[in-house]
Design an enzyme around this catalytic site. Structure first.
Site, PDB file in Angstrom:
ATOM      1  N   SER A 135     -28.337  44.116 -45.136  1.00 34.82           N
ATOM      2  CA  SER A 135     -27.660  42.936 -45.683  1.00 34.82           C
ATOM      3  C   SER A 135     -26.472  42.511 -44.814  1.00 34.82           C
ATOM      4  CB  SER A 135     -27.162  43.236 -47.100  1.00 34.82           C
ATOM      5  OG  SER A 135     -26.234  42.249 -47.499  1.00 34.82           O
ATOM      6  N   GLY A 149     -17.513  31.567 -57.581  1.00 33.30           N
ATOM      7  CA  GLY A 149     -16.954  32.877 -57.290  1.00 33.30           C
ATOM      8  C   GLY A 149     -15.638  32.867 -56.524  1.00 33.30           C
ATOM      9  N   HIS A 191     -25.524  34.741 -65.775  1.00 34.37           N
ATOM     10  CA  HIS A 191     -26.271  33.560 -66.208  1.00 34.37           C
ATOM     11  C   HIS A 191     -27.503  34.089 -66.928  1.00 34.37           C
ATOM     12  CE1 HIS A 191     -28.070  29.671 -66.389  1.00 34.37           C
ATOM     13  NE2 HIS A 191     -28.804  29.759 -65.306  1.00 34.37           N
ATOM     14  N   GLN A 238     -33.849  37.565 -58.821  1.00 31.20           N
ATOM     15  CA  GLN A 238     -33.448  38.625 -59.759  1.00 31.20           C
ATOM     16  C   GLN A 238     -34.624  39.422 -60.312  1.00 31.20           C
ATOM     17  OE1 GLN A 238     -30.772  37.235 -62.823  1.00 31.20           O
ATOM     18  NE2 GLN A 238     -29.140  36.775 -61.360  1.00 31.20           N
ATOM     19  N   GLY A 285     -22.429  38.001 -53.048  1.00 32.91           N
ATOM     20  CA  GLY A 285     -22.310  36.578 -52.726  1.00 32.91           C
ATOM     21  C   GLY A 285     -21.143  35.975 -53.479  1.00 32.91           C
ATOM     22  N   SER A 286     -21.339  34.739 -53.938  1.00 36.04           N
ATOM     23  CA  SER A 286     -20.270  34.000 -54.605  1.00 36.04           C
ATOM     24  C   SER A 286     -19.675  34.792 -55.773  1.00 36.04           C
ATOM     25  CB  SER A 286     -20.829  32.652 -55.078  1.00 36.04           C
ATOM     26  OG  SER A 286     -19.866  31.944 -55.808  1.00 36.04           O
TER      27      SER A 286
END
Ligand code: NAD
Ligand code: MG
Length: 333
Positions: free
Chosen positions: A48, A131, A105, A83, A23-24
């Site tokens: 995906s 990103g 993060h 996550q 992703g980002s």
């Protein structure tokens, strides 16, 4: 002064780096590392939608479990709320002995939702930018600033590994500021809640509503309270408070100095401290995770309430942004 690193030894990344998620952040980390000469494999769940994009960009793609097996370092770059699940199911059972894990993060690790075994280095490399900027600037020869932290140093070289990774994604070109998982997580949550995403938009809306309620045209209120904010933020970003105050008129500056502290008064500051205390105690994270586990009923309610409150400013804004030709032009990170 904070410790800021600009160098790292890319040779430490001599194995494969598995970037989980495209992703980002995932696409930027994977492509920047690849362009820095690191062996990268992208881990995606079966089916995906990102697979084609990653492959078209020249990257090797595997299913997550497969990508994790054999990787020297695994970057966990799926959204924070998934996550823990992806970790338990696909990452932890397949992590090679001694492999390192990197996060962008600290939320899940800091609040104990993800607890890697003692044998793994657990580090953070968090670019302070969305990103697409991380990728854009890297391609242009520049970089974004980043934060680095070590949660668990199993090998004695966890920080060195984080710096290598940070250099690989281009953050070394600007600086990698040393922090801790606690500091990054708590300050990030506080910033987005009290100032960036919660506080400022709420202040803008309160100003807009006050003018409209008093009979001013909503379009005037929009230009005044929302559109012009960008100009002020640009001045602050460029030269700080002094430059902003130098640039605006004396009347604006006089009003700013007289009224600012009356609007953001001790009550606001006190509530900011309360919000920070709830973040630090883990109370906010507990509420967030519980809502997630229940299928996000509270999030859905909050979204509906937020949209209802913003109905008029959104309607007017959409019209005016279309007139100005800016609607949809600014990517949001
Ligand atoms: P994102 O939402 O852009 O990335 C989603 C990626 O994860 C996609 O490739 C998607 O296919 C995959 N994914 C989504 N749900 C999944 C699931 N259930 N199972 C497996 N894969 C799934 O995420 P992001 O914004 O890049 O965030 C990744 C990490 O980076 C987070 O920890 C975030 O806090 C951190 N971060 C983000 C930014 C930012 O600007 N977006 C900035 C700094 C740090
Ligand atoms: Mg943030």
């Amino acid at each position: 002064m904070a410790t800021i690193h600009r160098n790292g030894d890319l040779d430490l990344l001599d194995g494969t780096v598995a970037v989980v998620g495209f992703g980002s952040q995932g696409h930027a980390h994977a492509l920047n590392l690849h362009d820095s000469g690191v062996d990268v494999v992208v881990g995606l769940r079966a089916g995906s939608g990102s697979r084609a994009a990653a492959e078209d960009a020249g990257l090797e793609v595997r299913e997550i479990a497969d990508a994790v097996r054999g990787a020297q370092l695994v970057a966990v770059l799926v959204p924070d709320h998934v996550q823990a699940e992806v970790w338990e199911r696909d990452i932890a059972p397949n992590l090679a002995p001694g492999a390192a894990v990197v996060f962008a993060h600290g939320l899940n690790v800091h609040f104990g939702r993800i607890v890697p075994d003692a044998g793994h280095d657990v580090i953070m490399v968090a670019p302070k930018a969305p990103g697409h900027r991380v990728r854009e600037l890297y391609v242009g020869g520049a970089g974004t600033p980043g934060l680095v932290a070590v949660h668990q140093d199993a090998t004695g070289r966890a920080l060195a590994l984080a710096l290598a990774y940070g250099v690989g994604i281009g953050c070394g070109r600007v600086g990698l500021l040393e922090t801790t998982f606690a500091e990054e997580t708590e300050s990030d949550l506080f910033g987005e809640q009290a100032v960036l995403c919660g506080g400022v938009p709420a202040l803008v809306q309160a100003g807009f509503d006050t003018l409209v309620e008093a009979g001013y045209q909503p379009e005037i209120a929009y230009y005044e309270c929302l559109n012009e904010l960008k100009l002020i933020v640009d001045l602050l970003y460029q030269g700080g408070y002094e430059y902003m105050r130098y640039s605006v008129s004396d009347v604006a500056e006089y009003g700013d100095l007289l009224v600012g502290p009356r609007i953001v008064d001790d009550g606001v500051r006190q509530r900011m401290r309360e919000v920070l205390a709830e973040i630090r105690s883990g109370a906010f994270a507990e509420t967030l995770f519980a809502d997630d586990a229940a299928g996000r009923p509270s999030f859905a309610r909050l979204r509906a309430d937020g949209a209802a409150r913003a109905e008029e400013i959104e309607r007017v804004g959409k019209e005016l942004r279309t007139l100005a030709g800016v609607e949809g032009l600014l990517g949001v990170g």
